[in-house]
Design a protein around this motif. Structure first.
Motif, PDB file in Angstrom:
ATOM      1  N   ASP A 263       0.824  -1.207   0.000  1.00 56.73           N
ATOM      2  CA  ASP A 263       0.000   0.000   0.000  1.00 56.73           C
ATOM      3  C   ASP A 263       0.858   1.257   0.000  1.00 56.73           C
ATOM      4  O   ASP A 263       0.487   2.274  -0.575  1.00 56.73           O
ATOM      5  N   GLU A 264       2.050   1.199   0.613  1.00 54.93           N
ATOM      6  CA  GLU A 264       2.967   2.345   0.589  1.00 54.93           C
ATOM      7  C   GLU A 264       3.549   2.533  -0.813  1.00 54.93           C
ATOM      8  O   GLU A 264       3.744   3.653  -1.271  1.00 54.93           O
ATOM      9  N   VAL A 265       3.817   1.416  -1.502  1.00 53.54           N
ATOM     10  CA  VAL A 265       4.303   1.486  -2.882  1.00 53.54           C
ATOM     11  C   VAL A 265       3.238   2.147  -3.755  1.00 53.54           C
ATOM     12  O   VAL A 265       3.535   3.052  -4.537  1.00 53.54           O
ATOM     13  N   GLU A 266       2.004   1.703  -3.604  1.00 54.77           N
ATOM     14  CA  GLU A 266       0.906   2.267  -4.389  1.00 54.77           C
ATOM     15  C   GLU A 266       0.713   3.749  -4.088  1.00 54.77           C
ATOM     16  O   GLU A 266       0.533   4.566  -4.990  1.00 54.77           O
ATOM     17  N   ARG A 267       0.795   4.119  -2.805  1.00 50.89           N
ATOM     18  CA  ARG A 267       0.661   5.519  -2.412  1.00 50.89           C
ATOM     19  C   ARG A 267       1.763   6.365  -3.049  1.00 50.89           C
ATOM     20  O   ARG A 267       1.521   7.449  -3.571  1.00 50.89           O
ATOM     21  N   PHE A 268       2.998   5.836  -3.020  1.00 49.50           N
ATOM     22  CA  PHE A 268       4.128   6.547  -3.622  1.00 49.50           C
ATOM     23  C   PHE A 268       3.921   6.712  -5.121  1.00 49.50           C
ATOM     24  O   PHE A 268       4.132   7.791  -5.673  1.00 49.50           O
ATOM     25  N   GLU A 269       3.504   5.639  -5.779  1.00 51.95           N
ATOM     26  CA  GLU A 269       3.277   5.697  -7.225  1.00 51.95           C
ATOM     27  C   GLU A 269       2.187   6.710  -7.561  1.00 51.95           C
ATOM     28  O   GLU A 269       2.324   7.483  -8.509  1.00 51.95           O
ATOM     29  N   CYS A 270       1.133   6.739  -6.776  1.00 54.31           N
ATOM     30  CA  CYS A 270       0.020   7.661  -7.045  1.00 54.31           C
ATOM     31  C   CYS A 270       0.419   9.111  -6.852  1.00 54.31           C
ATOM     32  O   CYS A 270       0.060   9.967  -7.653  1.00 54.31           O
ATOM     33  N   ARG A 271       1.165   9.409  -5.816  1.00 51.92           N
ATOM     34  CA  ARG A 271       1.525  10.812  -5.588  1.00 51.92           C
ATOM     35  C   ARG A 271       2.687  11.254  -6.468  1.00 51.92           C
ATOM     36  O   ARG A 271       2.940  12.438  -6.603  1.00 51.92           O
ATOM     37  N   SER A 272       3.372  10.306  -7.090  1.00 49.22           N
ATOM     38  CA  SER A 272       4.520  10.627  -7.935  1.00 49.22           C
ATOM     39  C   SER A 272       4.146  10.801  -9.394  1.00 49.22           C
ATOM     40  O   SER A 272       4.975  11.149 -10.206  1.00 49.22           O
ATOM     41  N   ILE A 273       2.900  10.546  -9.722  1.00 53.10           N
ATOM     42  CA  ILE A 273       2.456  10.642 -11.108  1.00 53.10           C
ATOM     43  C   ILE A 273       2.146  12.103 -11.421  1.00 53.10           C
ATOM     44  O   ILE A 273       1.381  12.736 -10.704  1.00 53.10           O
ATOM     45  N   PRO A 274       2.739  12.644 -12.491  1.00 58.09           N
ATOM     46  CA  PRO A 274       2.440  14.034 -12.848  1.00 58.09           C
ATOM     47  C   PRO A 274       0.970  14.189 -13.225  1.00 58.09           C
ATOM     48  O   PRO A 274       0.414  13.335 -13.898  1.00 58.09           O
ATOM     49  N   SER A 275       0.344  15.270 -12.773  1.00 56.32           N
ATOM     50  CA  SER A 275      -1.093  15.446 -12.987  1.00 56.32           C
ATOM     51  C   SER A 275      -1.464  15.486 -14.457  1.00 56.32           C
ATOM     52  O   SER A 275      -2.536  15.042 -14.839  1.00 56.32           O
ATOM     53  N   GLU A 276      -0.592  16.000 -15.322  1.00 56.84           N
ATOM     54  CA  GLU A 276      -0.936  16.048 -16.735  1.00 56.84           C
ATOM     55  C   GLU A 276      -0.958  14.662 -17.371  1.00 56.84           C
ATOM     56  O   GLU A 276      -1.499  14.484 -18.442  1.00 56.84           O
ATOM     57  N   GLY A 277      -0.400  13.657 -16.690  1.00 56.55           N
ATOM     58  CA  GLY A 277      -0.379  12.306 -17.226  1.00 56.55           C
ATOM     59  C   GLY A 277      -1.576  11.475 -16.820  1.00 56.55           C
ATOM     60  O   GLY A 277      -1.731  10.347 -17.255  1.00 56.55           O
ATOM     61  N   ILE A 278      -2.446  12.019 -15.979  1.00 56.23           N
ATOM     62  CA  ILE A 278      -3.589  11.265 -15.484  1.00 56.23           C
ATOM     63  C   ILE A 278      -4.777  11.462 -16.417  1.00 56.23           C
ATOM     64  O   ILE A 278      -5.106  12.582 -16.791  1.00 56.23           O
ATOM     65  N   ALA A 279      -5.406  10.370 -16.769  1.00 52.19           N
ATOM     66  CA  ALA A 279      -6.592  10.436 -17.630  1.00 52.19           C
ATOM     67  C   ALA A 279      -7.737  11.067 -16.861  1.00 52.19           C
ATOM     68  O   ALA A 279      -7.736  11.129 -15.630  1.00 52.19           O
TER      69      ALA A 279
END
Length: 94
Positions: A46-62
């Motif tokens: 869950d920490e890996v997933e949290r890190f991945e989610c907050r590390s994704i640039p907002s312009e890359g999110i659908a």
């Protein structure tokens, strides 16, 4: 289903980066972890997933919240590339 626990090596393999990158994230506090036996570093899924989610640039999110694994992998790879670029070279100058 039991929660996923990653070692430094398995997470580095999953993200396609070096173990040094994972250790740097752990040391900086960016990637929460725990230790087994006082020495072995482990990272909860869950920490890996949290890190991945907050590390994704907002312009890359659908626009929708359900996006394919490919976009997620691409965003994770972009974040890891930026982290690797920031890492100081540890090679000795010749």
């Amino acid at each position: 289903m039991a929660p996923r626990i990653h070692s430094v090596a398995t997470l580095a393999d999953h993200w396609g980066c070096s173990t040094d990158t994972i250790y740097a994230l752990v040391k900086s506090g960016e990637l929460p972890h725990f230790k087994l036996g006082g020495k072995l570093i482990r990272i909860r899924g869950d920490e890996v997933e949290r890190f991945e989610c907050r590390s994704i640039p907002s312009e890359g999110i659908a626009a929708s919240s359900s996006w394919s694994g490919t976009n997620r992998d691409d965003a994770t790879n972009m974040r890891l590339e930026r982290l690797i670029e920031r890492q100081p070279s540890r090679r000795a100058s010749t």
